[in-house]
Write a protein that holds these residues in place. Structure first.
Motif, mmCIF file in Angstrom:
data_model
loop_
_atom_site.group_PDB
_atom_site.id
_atom_site.type_symbol
_atom_site.label_atom_id
_atom_site.label_comp_id
_atom_site.label_asym_id
_atom_site.label_seq_id
_atom_site.Cartn_x
_atom_site.Cartn_y
_atom_site.Cartn_z
ATOM 1 N N THR A 178 -26.462 32.138 16.587
ATOM 2 C CA THR A 178 -25.341 31.455 15.910
ATOM 3 C C THR A 178 -23.849 32.260 16.410
ATOM 4 O OG1 THR A 178 -25.303 32.433 13.933
ATOM 5 C CG2 THR A 178 -26.963 30.434 13.976
ATOM 6 N N LEU A 179 -24.138 33.235 16.833
ATOM 7 C CA LEU A 179 -23.015 34.034 17.183
ATOM 8 C C LEU A 179 -21.897 33.171 17.891
ATOM 9 C CD1 LEU A 179 -24.427 37.648 18.344
ATOM 10 C CD2 LEU A 179 -23.356 37.082 16.058
ATOM 11 N N PRO A 180 -20.454 33.558 17.688
ATOM 12 C CA PRO A 180 -19.478 32.789 18.466
ATOM 13 C C PRO A 180 -19.569 33.370 19.790
ATOM 14 C CG PRO A 180 -18.527 34.495 17.194
ATOM 15 C CD PRO A 180 -20.079 34.614 16.664
ATOM 16 N N PRO A 181 -18.902 32.462 20.584
ATOM 17 C CA PRO A 181 -18.753 32.832 22.240
ATOM 18 C C PRO A 181 -17.612 34.044 22.191
ATOM 19 C CG PRO A 181 -17.842 30.789 21.736
ATOM 20 C CD PRO A 181 -18.530 31.030 20.532
ATOM 21 N N VAL A 182 -17.913 34.656 23.403
ATOM 22 C CA VAL A 182 -16.974 35.891 23.604
ATOM 23 C C VAL A 182 -16.044 35.646 24.834
ATOM 24 C CG1 VAL A 182 -17.994 37.660 22.259
ATOM 25 C CG2 VAL A 182 -18.742 37.278 24.757
ATOM 26 N N PRO A 183 -15.041 35.997 24.915
ATOM 27 C CA PRO A 183 -14.325 35.790 26.152
ATOM 28 C C PRO A 183 -14.508 36.883 26.999
ATOM 29 C CG PRO A 183 -12.680 36.685 24.463
ATOM 30 C CD PRO A 183 -13.952 36.494 23.711
ATOM 31 N N GLY A 184 -14.512 36.809 28.240
ATOM 32 C CA GLY A 184 -14.770 37.917 29.324
ATOM 33 C C GLY A 184 -15.299 37.352 30.742
ATOM 34 N N PHE A 185 -15.963 38.471 31.228
ATOM 35 C CA PHE A 185 -16.510 38.095 32.374
ATOM 36 C C PHE A 185 -18.221 38.498 32.631
ATOM 37 C CE2 PHE A 185 -12.525 40.332 32.625
ATOM 38 C CZ PHE A 185 -11.873 39.338 33.438
ATOM 39 N N PRO A 186 -18.828 36.940 32.341
ATOM 40 C CA PRO A 186 -20.322 37.149 32.202
ATOM 41 C C PRO A 186 -21.245 38.052 33.314
ATOM 42 C CG PRO A 186 -19.465 35.019 32.407
ATOM 43 C CD PRO A 186 -18.278 35.808 32.302
ATOM 44 N N GLY A 187 -20.675 37.886 34.546
ATOM 45 C CA GLY A 187 -21.690 38.633 35.626
ATOM 46 C C GLY A 187 -21.162 39.838 35.553
ATOM 47 N N GLU A 188 -20.316 40.657 35.193
ATOM 48 C CA GLU A 188 -19.850 41.924 34.869
ATOM 49 C C GLU A 188 -20.860 42.328 33.880
ATOM 50 O OE1 GLU A 188 -15.941 43.382 34.972
ATOM 51 O OE2 GLU A 188 -15.437 41.976 36.689
ATOM 52 N N LEU A 189 -20.906 41.551 32.526
ATOM 53 C CA LEU A 189 -21.541 42.102 31.621
ATOM 54 C C LEU A 189 -23.147 41.876 31.849
ATOM 55 C CD1 LEU A 189 -19.769 40.414 28.632
ATOM 56 C CD2 LEU A 189 -19.986 42.876 29.090
ATOM 57 N N ASN A 190 -23.582 41.173 32.786
ATOM 58 C CA ASN A 190 -25.024 41.206 33.207
ATOM 59 C C ASN A 190 -25.436 42.574 33.843
ATOM 60 O OD1 ASN A 190 -25.519 38.771 32.154
ATOM 61 N ND2 ASN A 190 -25.378 37.751 34.166
ATOM 62 N N GLN A 191 -24.347 43.234 34.612
ATOM 63 C CA GLN A 191 -24.463 44.490 35.074
ATOM 64 C C GLN A 191 -24.835 45.567 33.803
ATOM 65 O OE1 GLN A 191 -22.320 46.649 37.881
ATOM 66 N NE2 GLN A 191 -21.533 44.644 38.616
ATOM 67 N N VAL A 192 -23.907 45.384 32.771
ATOM 68 C CA VAL A 192 -24.184 46.261 31.576
ATOM 69 C C VAL A 192 -25.499 46.246 31.074
ATOM 70 C CG1 VAL A 192 -23.051 46.869 29.411
ATOM 71 C CG2 VAL A 192 -21.512 46.123 31.265
ATOM 72 N N TRP A 193 -25.909 44.849 30.601
ATOM 73 C CA TRP A 193 -27.077 44.679 30.230
ATOM 74 C C TRP A 193 -28.257 45.454 30.930
ATOM 75 C CZ3 TRP A 193 -24.252 43.899 26.581
ATOM 76 C CH2 TRP A 193 -23.479 42.930 26.233
ATOM 77 N N THR A 194 -27.982 45.068 32.455
ATOM 78 C CA THR A 194 -29.030 45.647 33.345
ATOM 79 C C THR A 194 -29.083 47.161 33.383
ATOM 80 O OG1 THR A 194 -28.564 43.851 34.827
ATOM 81 C CG2 THR A 194 -29.618 45.838 35.982
ATOM 82 N N ASN A 195 -27.886 47.731 33.433
ATOM 83 C CA ASN A 195 -27.810 49.298 33.330
ATOM 84 C C ASN A 195 -28.482 49.697 32.046
ATOM 85 O OD1 ASN A 195 -26.458 49.408 35.903
ATOM 86 N ND2 ASN A 195 -24.589 49.443 34.842
ATOM 87 N N LEU A 196 -28.083 49.381 31.017
ATOM 88 C CA LEU A 196 -28.642 49.711 29.659
ATOM 89 C C LEU A 196 -30.217 49.442 29.577
ATOM 90 C CD1 LEU A 196 -25.652 48.686 27.098
ATOM 91 C CD2 LEU A 196 -26.045 50.567 28.522
ATOM 92 N N ILE A 197 -30.623 48.554 29.929
ATOM 93 C CA ILE A 197 -32.152 47.879 29.853
ATOM 94 C C ILE A 197 -32.923 48.829 30.958
ATOM 95 C CG2 ILE A 197 -33.974 46.456 30.230
ATOM 96 C CD1 ILE A 197 -31.829 44.263 29.133
ATOM 97 N N ASP A 198 -32.025 49.206 31.955
ATOM 98 C CA ASP A 198 -32.870 50.185 32.934
ATOM 99 C C ASP A 198 -32.960 51.628 32.570
ATOM 100 O OD1 ASP A 198 -33.681 50.575 35.819
ATOM 101 O OD2 ASP A 198 -31.759 51.794 35.881
ATOM 102 N N ASN A 199 -31.911 51.943 31.687
ATOM 103 C CA ASN A 199 -32.068 53.219 31.254
ATOM 104 C C ASN A 199 -32.987 53.395 30.128
ATOM 105 O OD1 ASN A 199 -30.091 54.503 32.970
ATOM 106 N ND2 ASN A 199 -28.405 54.109 31.158
ATOM 107 N N ALA A 200 -33.036 52.479 29.454
ATOM 108 C CA ALA A 200 -34.070 52.414 28.177
ATOM 109 C C ALA A 200 -35.571 52.448 28.446
ATOM 110 C CB ALA A 200 -33.913 51.172 27.254
ATOM 111 N N ALA A 201 -35.766 51.528 29.797
ATOM 112 C CA ALA A 201 -36.895 51.478 30.263
ATOM 113 C C ALA A 201 -37.343 52.772 31.045
ATOM 114 C CB ALA A 201 -37.244 50.337 31.473
#
Ligand SMILES: Nc1ncnc2c1ncn2[C@@H]1O[C@H](COP(=O)(O)OP(=O)(O)OP(=O)(O)O)[C@@H](O)[C@H]1O
Ligand SMILES: [Mg+2]
Length: 479
Positions: A355-378
């Protein structure tokens, strides 16, 4: 504007000590003396670099934004210290920005020169020095870019390999099911021909067609039986079939059970079809059930293929323009799909507040962030552990947390992990850019925050993204 400097006063500044009278006269004409009262900003990091400043008197502090904090780099009262548009002579014409902030600690006086004019004379007077500096500066920048590019390519390569693998399974399943389907359809034609040849009464054929429809309507609606219950139900049908001399009862029973057909239904069939046609009628019904089942498999497999393609599209943001307002979960879901193969063996827990509100920004770049963080965690969990993705509202920000149960980041490294090129991975495995890139995307591009909380067995990288657009305009403090 205050009194001009004399040539001798200019010559006392160490930068200008080797200039001849003509050159000093030129500088004197071009420049001016600027007073800045204590506490005021002389120029601010990130603003267009317009002027070159040389300290004449007073104390000045130089600060830089490091990980979102203003960090004082130096503080000096050394006459002749300089700052501002110092890189103007490298690649003239290219827009430059102040690389740091200068603040007057006490009342200060500066000799200031317009950056462009300054650059022009430096290039003219010291061509060889400028070439050497340019080589150094551009060389460093190019090598950083090449490394960044390579990293992105490597990341893309491993994602592509993962996606290809993921696509391969459902595609192969669809191909298999299609060829089985072709066989069943052929067998059905054959059975139909046999039934017709047997001079079957039209009444019976109609009843059979009705039973076929009924069986198909049954299939998939009943409760899913466990392995044990299914095998009991099959045994019961096998007994029924063998009592009526149906051949290969063991092949016929499972699809009937899977379709939720029991002895009662079969009794109904036996009532309507003459005994000598019972087996053909049954097989005809089984074939149509199997056909239905195979079509469902094909639907499922091709559905998975298009879901994967959809995730890849969302992940790469192929069909969207840059800045927009979006739901962070779309990118998180897509990234999990894209990284699927890297996460094999790990437990993945998602604790999403949809139910979170949407955020303004650059979704493609944030996907890189999620990728980096998940990759590090894994990477930190090395094949076994729990990856937890959590989203929540935190004040005016959306919080996205990537948690792992790995060994954690020791206290003394917690600041350093965000530095570019800092890595503890063996050469060839990590470039140390993942967190640096992520930090810049979250903090500089989205006005958000990236933090690390870590203890052995519980490490969390927390991204906070403001729900309202970041205030990016830096107000010119001095004018
Ligand atoms: N979840 C984590 N648990 C433990 N250590 C971590 C974690 N995430 C990052 N680190 C540490 O931070 C370092 C830097 O991470 P970063 O993502 O910037 O680079 P990298 O993963 O080493 O290389 P790259 O991301 O370029 O492949 C890692 O080498 C590791 O030591
Ligand atoms: Mg990394």
């Amino acid at each position: 504007m205050t009194a001009d400097l004399t040539l001798d006063q200019l010559r006392e500044l160490f930068l200008f000590e080797a200039l001849d009278d003509d050159q000093l006269t030129f500088l004197r004409k071009m420049g001016s003396v600027t007073q800045v009262p204590a506490g005021q900003t002389v120029f601010r990091e990130g603003e267009p670099a317009e002027c070159f400043y040389v300290l004449l008197s007073g104390t000045v502090a130089m600060t830089r934004l490091v990980r979102g904090d203003e960090v004082e780099v130096t503080r000096t009262d050394h006459v002749g210290s300089y700052g501002g548009a110092v890189q103007a002579y490298v690649q003239p014409g290219e827009a430059k920005h102040y690389a740091a902030t200068f603040t007057a600690v006490t009342d200060c006086r500066f000799f200031s020169l317009p950056g462009e004019a300054f650059a022009a004379v430096v290039r003219e007077w010291f061509p060889m020095a400028v070439h050497l500096l340019e080589g150094l500066f551009l060389g460093m920048r190019a090598s950083n870019e090449v490394i960044g590019q390579r990293e992105r390519l490597l990341a893309l390569g491993s994602l592509t390999a993962g996606l290809t693998h993921e696509l391969n399974n459902p595609a192969a399943a669809a191909v298999r099911a299609t060829s089985a389907l072709r066989e069943r359809v052929r067998a059905m034609h054959h059975k139909l021909a046999m039934l017709a040849d047997a001079t079957i009464e039209p009444k019976v054929l109609t009843a059979l067609a009705g039973l076929q429809d009924d069986a198909l309507a049954h299939s998939g609606t009943g409760p899913k039986l466990g392995a044990l219950a299914a095998s009991d139900a099959e045994d019961e049908l096998v007994d029924w079939l063998e009592e009526r001399d149906v051949q290969r009862a063991f092949d016929v029973a499972p699809p009937l059970v899977a379709a939720g057909i029991g002895p009662d239904w079969l009794d109904g069939l036996a009532d309507r079809v003459p005994a000598h046609l019972l087996e053909s009628a049954l097989r005809w019904i089984v074939y149509s059930l199997e056909t239905e089942q195979l079509m469902a498999e094909i639907e499922d497999a091709t559905g998975r293929v298009s879901a994967l393609v959809g995730a890849a599209k969302q992940y790469s943001q192929m069909d969207r323009s840059a800045q927009q307002t979006f739901d962070v979960h779309d990118g998180l879901d897509a990234t999990l799909v894209m990284l699927g193969r890297k996460l094999q063996g790990l437990q993945v827990v998602t604790d999403f507040d949809r139910t979170l509100p949407p955020v303004p920004g650059f979704p493609g770049e944030l996907n890189q962030v999620w990728t980096n963080l998940i990759d590090n965690a894994a990477g930190a969990m090395a094949g076994s552990g729990t990856l937890t993705l959590r989203t929540a509202l935190d004040g005016d920000s959306v919080l996205v947390e990537v948690g792992d149960t790995g060994p954690g980041v020791p206290e003394e490294l917690r600041r350093r992990v965000f530095e570019p090129f800092f890595t503890t991975k063996p050469i060839g495995e990590g470039t140390g850019l993942g967190l640096d890139i992520s930090f810049r995307i979250v903090v500089n591009r989205h006005g958000g925050d990236l933090r690390l909380v870590s203890e052995p067995g519980d490490t969390r990288f927390q991204v906070r993204l403001p729900v309202r657009p970041a205030v990016t305009a830096v107000s010119p403090a001095d004018g």
